[in-house]
Design a protein around this motif. Sequence first.
Motif, short mmCIF file in Angstrom:
data_model
loop_
_atom_site.label_atom_id
_atom_site.label_comp_id
_atom_site.label_asym_id
_atom_site.label_seq_id
_atom_site.Cartn_x
_atom_site.Cartn_y
_atom_site.Cartn_z
N THR A 99 39.02 50.66 37.16
CA THR A 99 39.87 50.37 38.10
C THR A 99 41.25 51.14 38.25
OG1 THR A 99 39.23 48.32 37.75
CG2 THR A 99 41.11 48.59 39.03
N THR A 131 24.96 44.03 42.06
CA THR A 131 25.70 43.83 40.70
C THR A 131 25.45 42.65 40.11
OG1 THR A 131 27.39 45.01 42.02
CG2 THR A 131 27.96 43.94 40.16
N VAL A 156 43.24 41.14 33.04
CA VAL A 156 43.03 39.49 32.63
C VAL A 156 41.90 39.03 33.07
CG1 VAL A 156 44.07 37.35 32.69
CG2 VAL A 156 45.60 39.38 32.37
N LEU A 157 41.54 39.14 34.46
CA LEU A 157 40.19 38.47 35.11
C LEU A 157 39.04 39.23 34.48
CD1 LEU A 157 41.40 38.65 38.87
CD2 LEU A 157 40.63 36.94 37.50
N VAL A 158 39.21 40.53 34.07
CA VAL A 158 37.75 41.24 33.74
C VAL A 158 37.89 40.87 32.11
CG1 VAL A 158 37.06 43.50 32.90
CG2 VAL A 158 38.17 43.40 35.21
N PHE A 176 45.32 30.76 38.24
CA PHE A 176 44.25 31.21 39.07
C PHE A 176 43.67 29.68 39.68
CE2 PHE A 176 43.47 34.86 36.33
CZ PHE A 176 43.84 35.90 37.11
N PHE A 200 38.50 37.98 30.67
CA PHE A 200 38.02 36.66 30.64
C PHE A 200 36.53 36.50 31.08
CE2 PHE A 200 42.44 34.67 31.02
CZ PHE A 200 42.40 34.20 29.70
N LEU A 201 36.16 37.35 32.21
CA LEU A 201 34.86 37.36 32.68
C LEU A 201 33.96 37.74 31.64
CD1 LEU A 201 32.57 36.79 34.97
CD2 LEU A 201 33.32 39.22 35.74
N TRP A 202 34.12 39.04 31.10
CA TRP A 202 33.19 39.59 30.09
C TRP A 202 33.44 39.02 28.86
CZ3 TRP A 202 29.40 42.79 31.44
CH2 TRP A 202 29.30 43.29 32.86
N TYR A 246 49.42 46.83 50.48
CA TYR A 246 48.45 46.85 49.23
C TYR A 246 48.47 45.24 48.72
CZ TYR A 246 53.44 47.13 48.26
OH TYR A 246 54.88 46.89 48.02
N ALA A 297 49.45 44.48 39.58
CA ALA A 297 47.92 43.89 39.93
C ALA A 297 46.73 44.48 39.09
CB ALA A 297 47.41 44.32 41.51
N ASN A 298 46.97 45.80 38.69
CA ASN A 298 45.96 46.16 37.52
C ASN A 298 46.12 45.21 36.29
OD1 ASN A 298 44.94 48.25 38.94
ND2 ASN A 298 45.86 49.67 38.09
N ILE A 325 35.99 30.10 32.69
CA ILE A 325 36.08 30.81 31.80
C ILE A 325 37.50 31.47 31.45
CG2 ILE A 325 33.80 32.09 32.44
CD1 ILE A 325 35.32 34.25 34.36
N PHE A 326 38.37 30.79 32.25
CA PHE A 326 39.78 31.43 32.05
C PHE A 326 40.40 30.07 31.15
CE2 PHE A 326 39.21 32.70 36.66
CZ PHE A 326 38.92 33.98 36.17
N PHE A 375 36.39 37.53 42.31
CA PHE A 375 36.01 36.80 41.00
C PHE A 375 35.98 35.16 41.44
CE2 PHE A 375 37.52 40.34 39.23
CZ PHE A 375 37.10 40.48 38.12
N SER A 403 31.98 49.07 39.39
CA SER A 403 31.68 47.61 39.21
C SER A 403 30.99 47.15 38.24
CB SER A 403 31.15 47.20 40.69
OG SER A 403 30.44 47.96 41.44
N VAL A 432 53.71 47.28 42.33
CA VAL A 432 52.95 46.11 42.64
C VAL A 432 51.24 46.61 42.07
CG1 VAL A 432 51.84 44.83 44.24
CG2 VAL A 432 54.41 45.11 44.50
N THR A 433 51.01 47.94 42.43
CA THR A 433 49.44 48.31 41.98
C THR A 433 49.42 48.00 40.54
OG1 THR A 433 49.72 49.60 43.75
CG2 THR A 433 47.79 50.14 42.06
N ILE A 438 44.88 44.04 47.29
CA ILE A 438 44.78 43.15 45.87
C ILE A 438 44.37 41.61 45.86
CG2 ILE A 438 46.17 42.29 43.96
CD1 ILE A 438 48.09 44.55 44.71
N ARG A 469 40.70 41.76 46.76
CA ARG A 469 40.12 42.02 45.48
C ARG A 469 39.99 41.08 44.69
NH1 ARG A 469 42.22 47.49 42.62
NH2 ARG A 469 42.88 45.81 41.03
N PHE A 470 40.75 40.08 44.46
CA PHE A 470 40.82 39.08 43.70
C PHE A 470 39.73 38.06 43.96
CE2 PHE A 470 45.65 38.89 42.02
CZ PHE A 470 45.18 40.34 41.16
N ILE A 498 47.05 41.98 36.00
CA ILE A 498 46.20 40.79 36.31
C ILE A 498 44.83 40.82 36.61
CG2 ILE A 498 45.82 38.95 37.92
CD1 ILE A 498 48.77 38.96 38.77
N TYR A 499 44.31 42.18 37.06
CA TYR A 499 42.83 42.44 37.14
C TYR A 499 42.40 42.57 35.65
CZ TYR A 499 39.04 44.27 39.71
OH TYR A 499 37.79 44.57 40.32
#
Lengths: 269, 278
Positions: A70, B59, A36-38, B221, A40-42, B194, A30-31, B212-213, B205, A193, A26-27, B198, B201-202, A33-34
């Motif tokens: 991460t 940040t 993907v988030l990072v 999302f 799109f954001l950047w 966990y 999740a990484n 942006i997605f 965003f 971060s 799962v970790t 997780i 943590r989401f 998916i994370y």
Amino acid sequence: MNMRRHLALTRAGIMESLQYRLSTAVTLFANLIYLVLVYFLWKAIYDSAGTDVVNGMTFTDTMIYLILATALFNFLEMFVVWDMSRSIQSGKIILDLLKPMKFREYTFWSYSGGHVIQFVLTFIPTFIVVMIVTHGAINMGVNLLYFIVATIFALIVNFNMEMIVATICLYTESTWGINIVKETVVLLLSGASIPLAFFPEAMRKIVDYLPFRAVYDIPLTILLQKDGTDTIKGVLPMYGLQLAWIVILTICGTLFWKHAVRKITVNGG
Amino acid sequence: MSECTTINESKRPRRGLRFYASIYRKILVQDLKSKMSYRADFVISTIGMIMTNLSGFVTFLILFKNFPSINGWDYHHMLFLYGFSLIALTPVQCFFDNNWNLRFQVQSGDFIKYCFRPINVFFYFMSEVFDVKGLGQLAFGIGTLVYAWVNIGIPVTPWVIVKLVLFLLTASLFMIAIMNAAAATCFWIIGSGYVMVIMFRFKDFAKYPSNIFHGVFRILFTFVIPIAFVAYYPSLAILESDNIPVLTWCAPALGLLFFYLSYKFWMLGVKKYDFTGS
């Protein structure tokens, strides 16, 4: 120093972590998916900026930096603070203190197995995905070797910080609070971060001399070959900084622990 | 463990809102009393919470020092979104914090005590903890929102205030739903902490504009892990008052739906617990 004793602890740690395979899976997921988030954001941030390079970091550099930060975070994560407070509550700490090994040493080696597993099962797969997504933007050369050495130093610095924080908890009896302060400070000032390259000049100067940088920023800078770390001449000062912090934190941590251990009160038993 | 089901579902007389409010108050007072006995912990935890918010803010400032805007959102609009998300995340922090203890209680078997009370299990479980630290976050959020509001120059009318309150409540439902569902996984998977970590943590965003997605991930999302509804869509009701998107109007209904589904999922877990525990 008898290495066999230590490796036995590592092995026990490996076996224990393998019990939580689902958690590891799962970790890892999740990484991703994370990631993907990072991404799109950047991507949006860099698209809005209009230039390709900001403060010496390209979009790809930033991506790699943050994703691997991460992944390193998952890999370096230790629950020393929680485990120690729990073992004080239950009284188990007495047994650990009686072991024929120094308590700090014992703690370090019992976590080592978990690190090995996390490295193989979450860090390496994430690394490979990053390689594929960025079309091999990470240089595959001697920098990988430098990176691994820096990561081992980072691990030791991180362990020392964890131990010091856990020792503080012996006095305050507040685990959640101290832990969240630690986590926040470390994540911000180590570059996890937001890359340290983006920090304003004045802040950067202070952060450069704090130990937090040794945990995430230095290994990742070396991996990306930034700040002149593409030659061994540039890498050595980084190692120097890490080693200096290892020495300082180990001495402080040991003395602090020696003082604190006399204070431990275990109720019942 | 059939008693639990019987008491809770068939024989239970219908209780009004007033009954539940009075119970909540009583449990809350007990919780606060027990917290006050660990004063040092309380102070340090509060400092910790403030630090978390400050670090998020730092940040944010560093980001905007390097980049003037994100996808057409300038500094003040982003601050608005940031403040909005902080306020929307307060209810989950204050009222639903006990979700974090669920897995320990389920694992140790202590959870059974909630089944023996003639009130709603979900309500009783959540009412046990009120997290005071969340109020610091609320103050931080309000400050940020007001600052951004003044700088953007949004007129203050009764209608806007009504919309703001309505959509803040809506937004908070989504995060509550996410955390409920994440916590309830522990009924099926041992040590599923966990999953919560997780999801938590989401939420970081949520404070960025969700346009942006792209592609599948926008759908993911928005409708699966609805972080786009934690701040982005609801806040558009205030920021884009001439051109409010359909999804914003759907948000209140969707929020209730998500909350209801997460509640059902949670209760399904309780039922499953009845059958296995003894």
